[in-house]
Design a protein around this motif. Structure first.
Motif, PDB file in Angstrom:
ATOM      1  N   TRP A  50       0.813  -1.218   0.000  1.00 27.06           N
ATOM      2  CA  TRP A  50       0.000   0.000   0.000  1.00 27.06           C
ATOM      3  C   TRP A  50       0.848   1.269   0.000  1.00 27.06           C
ATOM      4  CZ3 TRP A  50      -3.510  -1.750   4.637  1.00 27.06           C
ATOM      5  CH2 TRP A  50      -4.175  -2.920   4.294  1.00 27.06           C
ATOM      6  N   SER A  51       1.864   1.291  -0.861  1.00 26.46           N
ATOM      7  CA  SER A  51       2.752   2.452  -0.942  1.00 26.46           C
ATOM      8  C   SER A  51       2.407   3.384  -2.084  1.00 26.46           C
ATOM      9  CB  SER A  51       4.205   1.992  -1.124  1.00 26.46           C
ATOM     10  OG  SER A  51       4.585   1.162  -0.063  1.00 26.46           O
ATOM     11  N   PHE A  52       2.160   2.819  -3.266  1.00 28.58           N
ATOM     12  CA  PHE A  52       1.926   3.672  -4.434  1.00 28.58           C
ATOM     13  C   PHE A  52       0.859   3.064  -5.331  1.00 28.58           C
ATOM     14  CE2 PHE A  52       5.406   0.777  -5.232  1.00 28.58           C
ATOM     15  CZ  PHE A  52       5.075   0.207  -6.434  1.00 28.58           C
ATOM     16  N   ALA A  53       0.080   3.959  -5.948  1.00 30.25           N
ATOM     17  CA  ALA A  53      -0.998   3.542  -6.847  1.00 30.25           C
ATOM     18  C   ALA A  53      -0.642   3.939  -8.267  1.00 30.25           C
ATOM     19  CB  ALA A  53      -2.310   4.207  -6.442  1.00 30.25           C
ATOM     20  N   GLY A  54      -1.069   3.128  -9.213  1.00 26.50           N
ATOM     21  CA  GLY A  54      -0.847   3.442 -10.618  1.00 26.50           C
ATOM     22  C   GLY A  54      -2.057   3.047 -11.445  1.00 26.50           C
ATOM     23  N   PRO A  55      -2.239   3.703 -12.579  1.00 26.99           N
ATOM     24  CA  PRO A  55      -3.371   3.378 -13.446  1.00 26.99           C
ATOM     25  C   PRO A  55      -3.229   1.976 -14.013  1.00 26.99           C
ATOM     26  CG  PRO A  55      -1.875   4.880 -14.556  1.00 26.99           C
ATOM     27  CD  PRO A  55      -1.364   4.728 -13.152  1.00 26.99           C
ATOM     28  N   ALA A  56      -4.354   1.293 -14.211  1.00 28.28           N
ATOM     29  CA  ALA A  56      -4.308  -0.073 -14.736  1.00 28.28           C
ATOM     30  C   ALA A  56      -5.037  -0.170 -16.072  1.00 28.28           C
ATOM     31  CB  ALA A  56      -4.900  -1.052 -13.725  1.00 28.28           C
ATOM     32  N   GLU A  57      -6.352  -0.077 -16.066  1.00 27.98           N
ATOM     33  CA  GLU A  57      -7.105  -0.228 -17.313  1.00 27.98           C
ATOM     34  C   GLU A  57      -8.460   0.452 -17.188  1.00 27.98           C
ATOM     35  OE1 GLU A  57      -9.120  -4.502 -17.447  1.00 27.98           O
ATOM     36  OE2 GLU A  57      -6.988  -4.667 -16.960  1.00 27.98           O
ATOM     37  N   THR A  58      -9.169   0.480 -18.297  1.00 26.01           N
ATOM     38  CA  THR A  58     -10.510   1.060 -18.331  1.00 26.01           C
ATOM     39  C   THR A  58     -11.475   0.007 -18.865  1.00 26.01           C
ATOM     40  OG1 THR A  58      -9.596   3.257 -18.768  1.00 26.01           O
ATOM     41  CG2 THR A  58     -11.927   2.943 -19.245  1.00 26.01           C
ATOM     42  N   ILE A  59     -12.560  -0.186 -18.139  1.00 30.17           N
ATOM     43  CA  ILE A  59     -13.620  -1.097 -18.578  1.00 30.17           C
ATOM     44  C   ILE A  59     -14.723  -0.251 -19.199  1.00 30.17           C
ATOM     45  CG2 ILE A  59     -15.431  -2.691 -17.813  1.00 30.17           C
ATOM     46  CD1 ILE A  59     -13.573  -3.489 -15.496  1.00 30.17           C
TER      47      ILE A  59
END
Length: 160
Positions: free
Chosen positions: A41-50
Motif C-alpha cells: 500500500w505504498s503507491f498507486a498506478g493506473p491499470a485499465e478502463t472497462i
C-alpha cells in the motif's frame, strides 16, 4: 456474511488481510477506470478502463481483474457534491458498490471530488493531447482516488 462497505479507512483496514493489492475504481456512466497499488500500500498506478455494458458483464470483468491481480479490497470513488452532500450520481455509485457484494471484497467509498480535475490539470500541464487525455483520464482518476486512500491507510498504521 456481506462484504463491508464503509467510508472509514480504519474500518476498511480492519477488514483487510495484513497485505494485498488494492484496486481503485472511478465509476462513470460509460466507463470504469481501474488502478492498482502494491501489496504494501505504498503507491498507486493506473491499470485499465472497462467500457460499461450490462452490470453482469461489468461484474465479470471486475472479477477477472481482481483474480489476476490478487486484489484484497476495493476503493471506489464517491462523487460527492462540493458541500459534501449526496447527488443522484453519488446514490448511483453507492448502489454500484452494494452490487459488488458477490466479489466478497471489502469496499471503501472514498471522496473523489477533485480527482478528475486534478488529473486533467496535470495532463494539460504535461501537454498531453485531448485524445490521449480522454483515453487515460478514468484510470488516472482511479489511481488518484486510490493513492488518497492508501495515504490515509498509511497514516493509520503509522499512528498519524
Amino acid at each position: 456474511m456481506a462484504a463491508l462497505i464503509t467510508v472509514s479507512a480504519a474500518d476498511f483496514a480492519a477488514a483487510l488481510p495484513n497485505a494485498g493489492a488494492l484496486a481503485g475504481l472511478d465509476v462513470g456512466t460509460k466507463t470504469i477506470g481501474l488502478a492498482l497499488c502494491d501489496a504494501g500500500w505504498s503507491f498507486a498506478g493506473p491499470a485499465e478502463t472497462i467500457r460499461r455494458s450490462k452490470f453482469t458483464k461489468d461484474l465479470a470483468a471486475l472479477a477477472a481483474f481482481i483474480a489476476v491481480h490478487h486484489v484484497a479490497g476495493l476503493v471506489v470513488g464517491l462523487p460527492l457534491n462540493m458541500d459534501g452532500s449526496d447527488s443522484p450520481r453519488t446514490q448511483s455509485v453507492r448502489a454500484f458498490a452494494r452490487n459488488l457484494a458477490p466479489l466478497g471484497k471489502p469496499v471503501l467509498l472514498w471522496d473523489e471530488r477533485w480527482s478528475t480535475q486534478a488529473v486533467e490539470r496535470a495532463m494539460v500541464a504535461a501537454d498531453v493531447s485531448r485524445a490521449k487525455r480522454a483515453d487515460a483520464v478514468d484510470r488516472l482518476a482511479a489511481a488518484h482516488i486510490l493513492q488518497g486512500a492508501i495515504d490515509a491507510l498509511a497514516n493509520l498504521s503509522s499512528g498519524g
